[in-house]
Design an enzyme around this catalytic site. Structure first.
Site, PDB file in Angstrom:
ATOM      1  N   TYR A   1     138.239 102.724   6.989  1.00 17.03           N
ATOM      2  CA  TYR A   1     137.458 101.677   7.650  1.00 17.03           C
ATOM      3  C   TYR A   1     137.682 101.672   9.165  1.00 17.03           C
ATOM      4  CZ  TYR A   1     135.643  98.845   3.765  1.00 17.03           C
ATOM      5  OH  TYR A   1     134.938  98.376   2.694  1.00 17.03           O
TER       6      TYR A   1
ATOM      7  N   ASP B   1     140.934 106.576  -9.728  1.00 15.33           N
ATOM      8  CA  ASP B   1     139.906 106.760 -10.764  1.00 15.33           C
ATOM      9  C   ASP B   1     140.393 106.193 -12.096  1.00 15.33           C
ATOM     10  OD1 ASP B   1     141.804 108.780 -10.662  1.00 15.33           O
ATOM     11  OD2 ASP B   1     140.418 110.393 -11.174  1.00 15.33           O
TER      12      ASP B   1
ATOM     13  N   ASP C   1     135.662  94.373  -6.295  1.00 16.93           N
ATOM     14  CA  ASP C   1     134.331  94.060  -6.831  1.00 16.93           C
ATOM     15  C   ASP C   1     134.317  94.292  -8.342  1.00 16.93           C
ATOM     16  OD1 ASP C   1     133.167  93.500  -4.300  1.00 16.93           O
ATOM     17  OD2 ASP C   1     131.277  94.419  -4.938  1.00 16.93           O
TER      18      ASP C   1
ATOM     19  N   LYS D   1     145.417 108.033  -4.317  1.00 13.65           N
ATOM     20  CA  LYS D   1     144.759 109.287  -4.687  1.00 13.65           C
ATOM     21  C   LYS D   1     145.622 110.410  -4.126  1.00 13.65           C
ATOM     22  CE  LYS D   1     141.337 111.497  -6.649  1.00 13.65           C
ATOM     23  NZ  LYS D   1     140.989 111.399  -8.088  1.00 13.65           N
TER      24      LYS D   1
ATOM     25  N   ASP E   1     138.437  97.584  -1.686  1.00 15.39           N
ATOM     26  CA  ASP E   1     137.076  97.048  -1.599  1.00 15.39           C
ATOM     27  C   ASP E   1     136.365  97.272  -2.932  1.00 15.39           C
ATOM     28  OD1 ASP E   1     134.675  96.058  -0.362  1.00 15.39           O
ATOM     29  OD2 ASP E   1     133.999  98.144  -0.189  1.00 15.39           O
TER      30      ASP E   1
HETATM   31  C1  IPM Z   1     134.283  92.852   1.542  1.00 10.32           C
HETATM   32  C2  IPM Z   1     132.964  93.355   2.069  1.00 10.32           C
HETATM   33  C3  IPM Z   1     133.176  93.934   3.456  1.00 10.32           C
HETATM   34  C4  IPM Z   1     134.122  95.115   3.311  1.00 10.32           C
HETATM   35  C5  IPM Z   1     131.900  94.348   4.207  1.00 10.32           C
HETATM   36  C6  IPM Z   1     130.943  93.183   4.350  1.00 10.32           C
HETATM   37  C7  IPM Z   1     132.199  94.944   5.548  1.00 10.32           C
HETATM   38  O1  IPM Z   1     132.399  94.269   1.179  1.00 10.32           O
HETATM   39  O2  IPM Z   1     134.887  91.988   2.197  1.00 10.32           O
HETATM   40  O3  IPM Z   1     134.713  93.324   0.493  1.00 10.32           O
HETATM   41  O4  IPM Z   1     133.695  96.237   3.013  1.00 10.32           O
HETATM   42  O5  IPM Z   1     135.318  94.910   3.498  1.00 10.32           O
HETATM   43 MG    MG Z   2     133.477  94.471  -0.635  1.00 10.46          MG
END
Ligand code: IPM
Ligand code: MG
Length: 356
Positions: free
Chosen positions: A135, A222, A250, A190, A246
């Site tokens: 990032y 993975d 999710d 990884k 990240d």
């Molecule tokens: C998160 C989001 C952010 C990230 C984006 C909006 C830049 O997906 O906070 O998880 O990738 O960190």
């Molecule tokens: Mg995110």
């Protein structure tokens, strides 16, 4: 105590309004000041993170953040995209530790896409390093201006890097968090392919020597992605880099029923922190009053706990959220047969009522 309130784009304004409503109803004497961020700030000031917004965030004890982003900014040069606002805040405020708890509330067991027995009672904590990794490496490509000139599309790259101190400090956060929980840390890497994550694995292992009471295991990313949907309750604390964190957070959100339930805290070495739902700005449902405000309300609870040292008040919010779920109230994302569908605002109102 001063809170910087940065609602941002899309559903950000709607969900943050509900969290503010809850905080105000608690009468904690918090001073709150709002500012623009993301696409909204770009429209108004030509930059997603204006100086005044950054200044406000820096001087506040905590930042309550909504969400940023909209597809309509996809063609902008990278430095001006709404996402740069949250990345800039993380970097400038030194918010290296991102805590993303994934808790499956009893009442939402059926809202998860996984079988109830896999997620019932789930309580895991994903700790994502937030200011390093790919990032914040060197990007190069079509949307990165080089002397005002955009290179062609033949090649693009981003560099992945971590330094020892960056890994050490996030490892300490993970081991200390595990001490207050079930004393298990899974470090996700990884290392079989990437040098960056070989260093990660080595340093986490070294730091673990200072925490003999905490069990450490290592997992390739993975495999971790698979284990998270196969047997999620086997995890306690998961610590990983920015990119993997990240993605895995999710994924973990769906174990809880909806990403609309997942709060987060981003902490610096001091007590200062930024609190935001783990989900995005969802421009597709913005303005309809159907977004779930609970992730943001639960983020406000984390804010009280970590930055404002008000554990009892944080627990009060969390209890109120549980009570509202027990009453059967659900926004669209967690709605199922036999429950009552409510709007964003009605959900906020219900939390306020159950506080009292
Ligand atoms: C998160 C989001 C952010 C990230 C984006 C909006 C830049 O997906 O906070 O998880 O990738 O960190
Ligand atoms: Mg995110």
């Amino acid at each position: 105590m001063k809170i910087a309130v940065l609602p941002g784009d899309g559903i950000g304004t709607e969900i943050v309004a509900e969290a503010i409503k809850v905080l105000r109803a608690m009468d904690l004497g918090l001073e709150m000041e709002s500012a623009m961020v993301g696409g909204a700030a770009y429209e108004a000031y030509g930059h997603p993170l204006p100086d005044a917004t950054l200044r406000l965030a820096k001087e506040a004890d905590a930042v309550l953040f909504g969400a940023v982003g909209d597809w309509k900014y996809d063609k902008l040069e990278r430095a001006l995209r709404p996402e740069q606002a949250i990345l800039g805040l993380r970097k400038n405020l030194g918010l290296f530790a991102n805590l993303r708890p994934a808790i499956c509330y009893e009442q939402l067991v059926d809202a998860s896409s996984l079988k109830p027995e896999l997620v019932a009672g789930l309580d895991i904590l994903i700790i994502r390093e937030l200011t390093g990794d790919i990032y914040f490496g060197q990007p190069r490509g079509r949307r990165t201006a080089v002397d005002g000139h955009f290179p062609g599309s033949e090649e693009a790259f981003d560099t992945m890097r971590y330094s020892r101190p960056e890994i050490e400090r996030i490892a300490h956060v993970a081991f200390q968090a595990a001490r207050k929980r079930n004393k298990r840390v899974t470090s996700v890497d990884k290392a079989n392919v990437l040098e960056t994550f070989q260093l990660w694995k080595d340093v986490v292992t070294e730091v673990s020597a200072q925490y003999p009471d905490v069990a450490l295991d290592h997992m390739y990313v993975d495999n971790a992605a698979m284990q998270l949907v196969k047997a999620p309750k086997k995890f306690d604390v998961v610590v990983t880099g920015n990119m993997f964190g990240d993605i895995l957070s999710d994924e973990a959100s769906m174990l809880t029923g909806s990403i609309g339930m997942l709060p987060s805290a981003s902490l610096s070495a001091s007590r200062q922190g930024l609190y935001e739902p783990s989900h995005g700005s969802a421009p597709d449902i913005a303005g309809q009053g159907i977004a779930n405000p609970l992730a943001t309300i639960l983020s406000a609870a984390m804010m009280l706990r970590f930055s404002l040292n008000q554990e009892a008040q944080a627990a009060r919010i969390e209890q109120a959220v549980k009570a509202v779920l027990a009453q059967g109230l659900r926004t669209a994302d967690i709605h199922s047969l036999g429950t009552t569908r409510v709007s964003t605002r009605e959900m906020g109102d219900a939390v306020v009522r159950s506080l009292k």
